[in-house]
Design a protein around this motif. Structure first.
Motif, PDB file in Angstrom:
ATOM      1  N   LYS A 102       0.810  -1.228   0.000  1.00 54.53           N
ATOM      2  CA  LYS A 102       0.000   0.000   0.000  1.00 54.53           C
ATOM      3  C   LYS A 102       0.838   1.270   0.000  1.00 54.53           C
ATOM      4  O   LYS A 102       0.342   2.364   0.240  1.00 54.53           O
ATOM      5  CB  LYS A 102      -0.918  -0.005   1.224  1.00 54.53           C
TER       6      LYS A 102
ATOM      7  N   VAL B 258      -5.063   2.242  15.642  1.00 53.63           N
ATOM      8  CA  VAL B 258      -4.251   1.868  14.481  1.00 53.63           C
ATOM      9  C   VAL B 258      -3.184   0.866  14.924  1.00 53.63           C
ATOM     10  O   VAL B 258      -2.736   0.895  16.074  1.00 53.63           O
ATOM     11  CB  VAL B 258      -3.635   3.139  13.824  1.00 53.63           C
ATOM     12  N   ILE B 286      -7.973  11.273   7.620  1.00 51.90           N
ATOM     13  CA  ILE B 286      -8.664  10.148   8.251  1.00 51.90           C
ATOM     14  C   ILE B 286     -10.141  10.179   7.898  1.00 51.90           C
ATOM     15  O   ILE B 286     -10.851  11.144   8.200  1.00 51.90           O
ATOM     16  CB  ILE B 286      -8.498  10.201   9.789  1.00 51.90           C
ATOM     17  N   ASP B 289     -12.614   4.042   8.393  1.00 53.26           N
ATOM     18  CA  ASP B 289     -11.812   2.822   8.185  1.00 53.26           C
ATOM     19  C   ASP B 289     -10.403   3.048   7.648  1.00 53.26           C
ATOM     20  O   ASP B 289      -9.611   2.109   7.620  1.00 53.26           O
ATOM     21  CB  ASP B 289     -12.503   1.828   7.227  1.00 53.26           C
ATOM     22  N   THR B 290     -10.103   4.225   7.152  1.00 49.38           N
ATOM     23  CA  THR B 290      -8.811   4.403   6.485  1.00 49.38           C
ATOM     24  C   THR B 290      -8.129   5.703   6.882  1.00 49.38           C
ATOM     25  O   THR B 290      -8.766   6.751   6.981  1.00 49.38           O
ATOM     26  CB  THR B 290      -8.998   4.410   4.947  1.00 49.38           C
ATOM     27  N   GLU B 292      -5.174   7.963   5.286  1.00 44.37           N
ATOM     28  CA  GLU B 292      -4.248   8.177   4.183  1.00 44.37           C
ATOM     29  C   GLU B 292      -3.097   9.009   4.726  1.00 44.37           C
ATOM     30  O   GLU B 292      -3.301  10.055   5.338  1.00 44.37           O
ATOM     31  CB  GLU B 292      -4.954   8.911   3.048  1.00 44.37           C
ATOM     32  N   GLU B 304       0.361   6.578   1.335  1.00 42.41           N
ATOM     33  CA  GLU B 304       0.035   5.245   1.823  1.00 42.41           C
ATOM     34  C   GLU B 304      -1.338   5.254   2.474  1.00 42.41           C
ATOM     35  O   GLU B 304      -1.799   6.289   2.956  1.00 42.41           O
ATOM     36  CB  GLU B 304       1.059   4.771   2.862  1.00 42.41           C
ATOM     37  N   ASP B 305      -1.943   4.080   2.511  1.00 37.36           N
ATOM     38  CA  ASP B 305      -3.208   3.906   3.242  1.00 37.36           C
ATOM     39  C   ASP B 305      -2.982   2.936   4.380  1.00 37.36           C
ATOM     40  O   ASP B 305      -2.318   1.911   4.199  1.00 37.36           O
ATOM     41  CB  ASP B 305      -4.273   3.277   2.328  1.00 37.36           C
ATOM     42  N   ILE B 306      -3.539   3.244   5.534  1.00 34.95           N
ATOM     43  CA  ILE B 306      -3.494   2.301   6.643  1.00 34.95           C
ATOM     44  C   ILE B 306      -4.913   2.133   7.166  1.00 34.95           C
ATOM     45  O   ILE B 306      -5.627   3.126   7.328  1.00 34.95           O
ATOM     46  CB  ILE B 306      -2.585   2.822   7.785  1.00 34.95           C
ATOM     47  N   PRO B 307      -5.331   0.888   7.416  1.00 38.53           N
ATOM     48  CA  PRO B 307      -6.672   0.710   7.992  1.00 38.53           C
ATOM     49  C   PRO B 307      -6.712   1.203   9.437  1.00 38.53           C
ATOM     50  O   PRO B 307      -5.742   1.013  10.183  1.00 38.53           O
ATOM     51  CB  PRO B 307      -6.895  -0.806   7.932  1.00 38.53           C
ATOM     52  N   ASP B 314     -14.548  12.873  10.652  1.00 37.35           N
ATOM     53  CA  ASP B 314     -13.355  12.794   9.807  1.00 37.35           C
ATOM     54  C   ASP B 314     -12.384  13.904  10.192  1.00 37.35           C
ATOM     55  O   ASP B 314     -12.778  14.914  10.781  1.00 37.35           O
ATOM     56  CB  ASP B 314     -13.733  12.960   8.325  1.00 37.35           C
TER      57      ASP B 314
END
Lengths: 367, 367
Positions: A102, B258, B286, B289-290, B292, B304-307, B314
């Motif tokens: 990712k 996270v 934010i 769910d994600t 960036e 990058e993306d992180i769950p 938001d």
């Protein structure tokens, strides 16, 4: 260009070619690694104009092409990526995209046309040697190549092969270090002076394996080391090397045998009293069965006795302890033989078959 | 003075007290270790006037006395001696003799009268903590003490104990790091500001053991850490610490959870694009769910993306990635909770029981 390679393979290749990247340069292209495709192979190259390294990277090619990319940033990005497949692509404006899971990096590359490729080396004169042996004999001799000297020849190492025997040697005006190796095969005689810097970088990337064979090609101006999927090309130092044989001819007056580890430990201790501002000699006073080692400087005194086996006359002689230490620590034998002539003539540390010879000039000392 | 000690014991003691030797000083005595005998014990002391360390050396005394000796040379001599009993003696002219097996050193010492002894610390206010815990909480907070700052209080760490709960904290104007520890017993309340340098050196010599207990004594001007056969005394920083509680009071608008390892790896990569000359913020965007993570500097871009697990609204917010990274890498939890208010208010990384609280101020970013 678009390629896909495992992170670990990229990292291995970057580590190899990085040794030929200029750390300090006003020409940004010399600080770059070239990634290029040729005949369905992915290659990485670095070339600082004295030394060039090229290695093949395991991976697949989606689109042929090439790109130059700043070595340090590229190396650090790859190092920090997850342990997975990495896609590297470059567009016409030389922007590089690095994708891994990712994570996506976009960094500006440089025009690959600016990059000067490695010279082609004619493959006629050559010899073969195991990577492990080559690495060892470099480490065992390179320390006496003069780092900076008025004489450019002293900044290199002699590689000389005749009748299947390779001799490598370096000297700095105070000492000579020589290793002789019997090669497995016979080759055409060759002789070349290789920059110590080249050998230093080469030995960092040579595998520690006696299974890996290195083929060394010689031309008038260049030397090429080929092993596994890596090529290291370096210019040679022009000129004629010193006449070593004449320097090595001597009639010895005495010989001592001493435990290597004990002597090395004594030298280590003696060097504590040597500082830039006060370079005093180490004095060896050798009588029957005993070598007295003493050091006297503004920082203090050291006095030790070491048992020796002696043949020949007594001797009191002074040395720069670092020169003795440098030679001794690269000898693997349990006991070493030291040959002497007189207090103002060189001493020789060598074994019977002369696979190693270390000559060290003494220094004056006040009794 | 004449003492006999095993080399290993000498080395251990030298390593401890060396942390209080001034590396750069125009007063040679501050670069010395004092060896002295007291009540049939052999002691080594170093004291750079801010920090003093004293430790007992296992060994036997042949003759009482004391001598000061230059720490670096002494340490290097002992390090290079054989692993055997070492005899150290000093005569009236302060010459030091060091004997070990066949090795003999004579080095000039210094008059022990010149040496300023460690101050005596009154032992009334105190607390006890395991060496391992103390070492951990120092490492987990010290990075946000300001190295050089107009405000001397920021160069120290707060140690505050009340009702058996120890709070240690540091801050540098951009962030606050806090650890809270429940002690095994109750003590009189104490509060002190300890120089970060003291804690840095202390944590280098604290054993990695939860069996080893450290007793910490507090006076108005001094702090004393006592463990095993070692005493560390430091002056305290005078003044009143910042009102932390008022800085920590906030109404949070959102919270994310996270994975610590993933986030730390992303931050590591993002920091590759930050250089002295181009300090760009890391942007967290934010949504459900994600998260960036993006970074854009003159050196390139990262995306990058992180769950994440999110509760609340938001948020798009910018940070110095190093500040996030410093806090996250000292948290041992698998997942971390981050609380936010708005893009121009601090974020908080903390766990439910608040054994750690890291507050970090955001930075502006251009959308």
């Amino acid at each position: 260009m678009k390629i896909l390679c495992p992170k670990s393979e990229l990292l291995k290749s970057i580590n190899s070619v990085s040794k030929a990247v200029s750390a300090k340069t006003t020409m940004p292209i010399l600080g770059c690694i070239l990634i290029h495709t040729r005949e369905n192979r992915i290659l990485m190259t670095a070339n600082d104009s004295e030394l060039g390294i090229e290695t093949e990277v395991t991976g697949s090619i989606d689109e042929l092409g090439s790109i130059a990319i700043e070595a340090k940033l590229f190396s650090e990005i790859i190092r920090r990526l997850p342990d997975a497949i990495v896609q590297i692509s470059a567009d016409e404006s030389n922007m590089v995209q690095i994708l891994c899971e990712k994570s996506k990096f976009s960094v500006p590359g440089r025009n690959p046309e600016e990059f000067s490729h490695m010279p082609e080396v004619e493959k006629s004169l050559f010899l073969k040697i195991s990577a492990l042996t080559l690495k060892s004999i470099i480490a065992q001799t390179i320390f006496s190549a003069a780092e900076s000297s008025g004489n450019i020849i002293m900044s290199g190492e002699l590689f000389e092969q005749e009748n299947g025997r390779l001799r490598i040697a370096s000297l700095d005006g105070h000492r000579i270090s020589i290793r002789n190796v019997e090669l497995k095969e016979q080759y055409e005689p060759v002789s070349a002076i290789i920059p110590a810097k080249t050998l230093n970088e080469l030995s960092k990337i040579l595998p520690d394996s006696s299974d890996c064979e290195v083929t060394v090609y010689f031309t008038v101006n260049l030397i090429l080391f080929e092993f596994e999927s890596t090529k290291v090309v370096s210019r040679l130092i022009e000129g004629k090397y010193f006449n070593l044989d004449s320097m090595l001819m001597h009639q010895f007056e005495m010989k001592i045998t001493v435990n290597k580890k004990d002597f090395a430990a004594s030298l280590d201790r003696a060097m504590l009293l040597v500082r830039e501002s006060d370079r005093k000699p180490l004095v060896l006073d050798i009588t029957d069965d005993t070598m007295e080692i003493s050091m006297r400087s503004a920082y203090g005194e050291m006095l030790e006795d070491i048992p020796v086996e002696k043949t020949g006359k007594d001797m009191k002689i002074g040395f720069n302890p670092k020169f003795l230490s440098d030679a001794i620590r690269v000898i693997d034998d349990e006991n070493i033989d030291i040959y002497m002539i007189r207090p103002n003539a060189p001493c020789f540390i060598k074994n019977a078959q002369e696979s190693y010879i270390y000559m060290i000039l003494p220094v004056n000392f006040n009794v």
